[in-house]
Design an enzyme around this catalytic site. Structure first.
Site, short mmCIF file in Angstrom:
data_model
loop_
_atom_site.label_atom_id
_atom_site.label_comp_id
_atom_site.label_asym_id
_atom_site.label_seq_id
_atom_site.Cartn_x
_atom_site.Cartn_y
_atom_site.Cartn_z
N CYS A 1 -0.77 -2.57 15.34
CA CYS A 1 -0.72 -2.36 13.75
C CYS A 1 -1.29 -3.43 12.88
O CYS A 1 -0.91 -4.68 13.06
CB CYS A 1 0.88 -2.14 13.51
N CYS B 1 3.24 8.26 1.03
CA CYS B 1 3.64 7.49 1.93
C CYS B 1 4.13 6.02 1.59
O CYS B 1 3.00 5.54 1.04
CB CYS B 1 2.57 7.50 3.23
N GLU C 1 0.80 -1.29 0.03
CA GLU C 1 0.21 -0.05 -0.12
C GLU C 1 0.80 1.05 0.08
O GLU C 1 1.88 1.25 0.61
CB GLU C 1 -0.79 0.07 1.10
N CYS D 1 3.99 -4.73 16.51
CA CYS D 1 3.33 -3.94 17.28
C CYS D 1 1.80 -4.42 17.43
O CYS D 1 1.30 -4.65 16.22
CB CYS D 1 3.69 -2.50 16.61
N CYS E 1 -2.12 1.86 8.61
CA CYS E 1 -0.99 0.84 7.66
C CYS E 1 -1.50 -0.26 7.61
O CYS E 1 -1.80 -1.15 8.72
CB CYS E 1 0.29 0.73 8.58
N CYS F 1 5.36 -6.81 8.01
CA CYS F 1 6.24 -6.66 8.76
C CYS F 1 6.58 -7.51 9.84
O CYS F 1 5.63 -8.17 10.11
CB CYS F 1 5.84 -5.10 9.31
N1 SAH Z 1 7.68 0.29 10.97
C1 SAH Z 1 7.88 1.85 11.21
C2 SAH Z 1 7.07 2.33 10.05
C3 SAH Z 1 5.89 2.09 9.67
S1 SAH Z 1 4.47 2.16 10.77
C4 SAH Z 1 7.55 2.35 12.38
O1 SAH Z 1 7.22 1.70 13.45
O2 SAH Z 1 7.73 3.64 12.61
C5 SAH Z 1 4.30 3.97 10.57
C6 SAH Z 1 3.63 4.67 11.77
O3 SAH Z 1 2.05 4.13 12.20
C7 SAH Z 1 4.22 4.13 13.03
O4 SAH Z 1 4.30 5.21 13.88
C8 SAH Z 1 3.33 3.21 13.85
O5 SAH Z 1 3.50 3.00 15.08
C9 SAH Z 1 1.76 3.92 13.31
N2 SAH Z 1 0.94 2.81 13.53
C10 SAH Z 1 0.81 1.90 13.17
N3 SAH Z 1 -0.45 1.25 13.34
C11 SAH Z 1 -1.38 2.26 13.53
C12 SAH Z 1 -2.76 2.52 14.12
N4 SAH Z 1 -3.44 1.55 13.95
N5 SAH Z 1 -2.94 3.70 14.32
C13 SAH Z 1 -2.23 4.57 14.46
N6 SAH Z 1 -0.85 4.65 13.94
C14 SAH Z 1 -0.27 3.45 13.70
#
Ligand code: SAH
Length: 367
Positions: free
Chosen positions: A118, A104, A91, A115, A332, A111
């Site tokens: 995510c 973006c 995406e 997290c 994401c 990944c």
């Molecule tokens: N792996 C990298 C980049 C991808 S995620 C990182 O962790 O920074 C990009 C951003 O979106 C990160 O800050 C991540 O924590 C956030 N993110 C992921 N899922 C999310 C969600 N459901 N709501 C808000 N932010 C989210």
């Protein structure tokens, strides 16, 4: 398979030399791929026919193909689902701001950082993207919209510092004066906090902005939300950030996703403020995008505002991320996940989303 669009001019020079061509052909080739961004060798009119047909045979020009696009009601955000040459899906998001247009991009298919909030990580990491696939997301969006992209965030699916060598190669190519030439000042790379790679990146002295996904002010809470926090403590992470600033002079940006009742209280804001006090940084508050597989919900507007006020009292630069595209599976990995689930459910082709549209095949090289 070598991937010609991921090659530097120096590597292209070697490639054309091995084909018995002069070095200046490498620069021409680079410009056709990265400035004119043509999709076939036939369009590279100032290259000799013999070279063009040999390249077409030996070095396929890989592109990404948009299979779905969703546009926000306001029209300022578009989310693209792209198919890669091997059928994997990624995406990318296009956003119109007052200061320009940002894209973006993803850095991996899926990944492996895990997290909890995510969607990108739900099925793990399938593979790293190539530098060319990271570039193509920008090129293809520019082709489809006809508008110049000014800013890039490496904040889509994947952990860019887990695909480190490719990231360096991509930064070199995307900011190259003979290519699409996007200023490093306009590039943000976001990481969940891989400390050794942050230290290594600092030594490259790029002009990019480094964003750190922090999301919690103490180790215990961070470990609950982000498995990576079990490997690196917040103390180690902030020390690496200080080192990054000392080396590059670039202010660190901290991302903090606000989750209702989890990390959005006054005590969390206070702890965060104390942690970051005196650091040259910026905090970006993001009300979490709920993911259907997880039961986290976003903080309500007053909590978000209170959190901001509290940080400001400590003199910390803080903004609330303008919510763009929450109505189009903004978080994401959600569009890709939904597409995959729909395919699994129906065992058939693409399910059209309500706000989205399927795009016609855009051309070359895909199965
Ligand atoms: N792996 C990298 C980049 C991808 S995620 C990182 O962790 O920074 C990009 C951003 O979106 C990160 O800050 C991540 O924590 C956030 N993110 C992921 N899922 C999310 C969600 N459901 N709501 C808000 N932010 C989210």
């Amino acid at each position: 398979m070598t991937d010609i669009k991921s090659m530097t001019i120096e590597e292209l020079t070697e490639l054309v030399a091995a084909m018995g061509e002069k070095p200046f052909r490498a620069k021409q080739l680079f410009a056709w791929m990265h400035v004119n961004r043509v999709r076939t060798y036939d369009e590279m009119r100032n290259l000799p026919g013999k070279l063009r047909s040999r390249l077409a045979e030996e070095q396929p020009l890989l592109t990404v193909r948009a299979v779905q696009m969703q546009e926000s009601a306001r029209g300022d955000t578009r989310k693209y689902l792209f198919a890669l040459h091997d059928g994997n899906m990624i995406e990318s998001v296009w956003m119109r701001h007052r200061h320009g247009i940002s894209v973006c991009i993803s850095s991996q298919v899926g990944c492996r950082m895990g997290c909890r909030f995510c969607a990108s990580t739900l099925d793990g990491c399938v593979r790293n993207l190539t530098a060319s696939e990271m570039l193509e997301q920008i090129y293809e969006i520019q082709r489809l919209t006809g508008e110049r992209v000014s800013h890039i965030d490496v904040m889509g699916s994947g952990e860019p510092l887990d695909n480190y060598d490719t990231l360096l190669r991509w930064i070199h190519l995307v900011s190259h004066p003979d290519g699409i030439c996007i200023s490093q000042r306009n590039i943000t790379v976001s990481t969940c906090g891989l400390v050794p790679q942050i230290r290594e990146l600092a030594r490259e002295r790029f002009g990019i902005t480094l964003a750190i996904s922090l999301h919690a002010p103490d180790d215990l809470l961070r470990q609950e939300l982000m498995p990576v926090a079990r490997r690196y403590s917040i103390g180690e992470l902030t020390a690496a950030c200080r080192e990054y600033f000392a080396e590059t002079g670039r202010r660190i940006s901290f991302e903090y996703a606000l989750i209702a009742g989890k990390n959005d209280g006054a005590e969390h804001a206070e702890k965060l403020a104390k942690l970051l006090k005196g650091m040259n940084c910026h905090v970006n508050l993001i009300p979490v995008n709920p993911v259907k597989e997880r039961n986290y919900s976003r903080s309500a507007a007053p909590e978000v505002r209170n959190f901001q006020i509290k940080l400001e009292k400590y003199g910390i630069n803080v903004t609330i991320r303008r919510e763009m595209g929450a109505d189009i599976d903004g978080a994401c990995g959600q569009l890709r996940k939904r597409y995959q689930d729909a395919q699994n459910d129906s065992g058939a082709g693409v399910q059209e989303s309500r706000s989205g549209m399927n795009l016609p095949g855009s051309g070359t090289g895909h199965p």
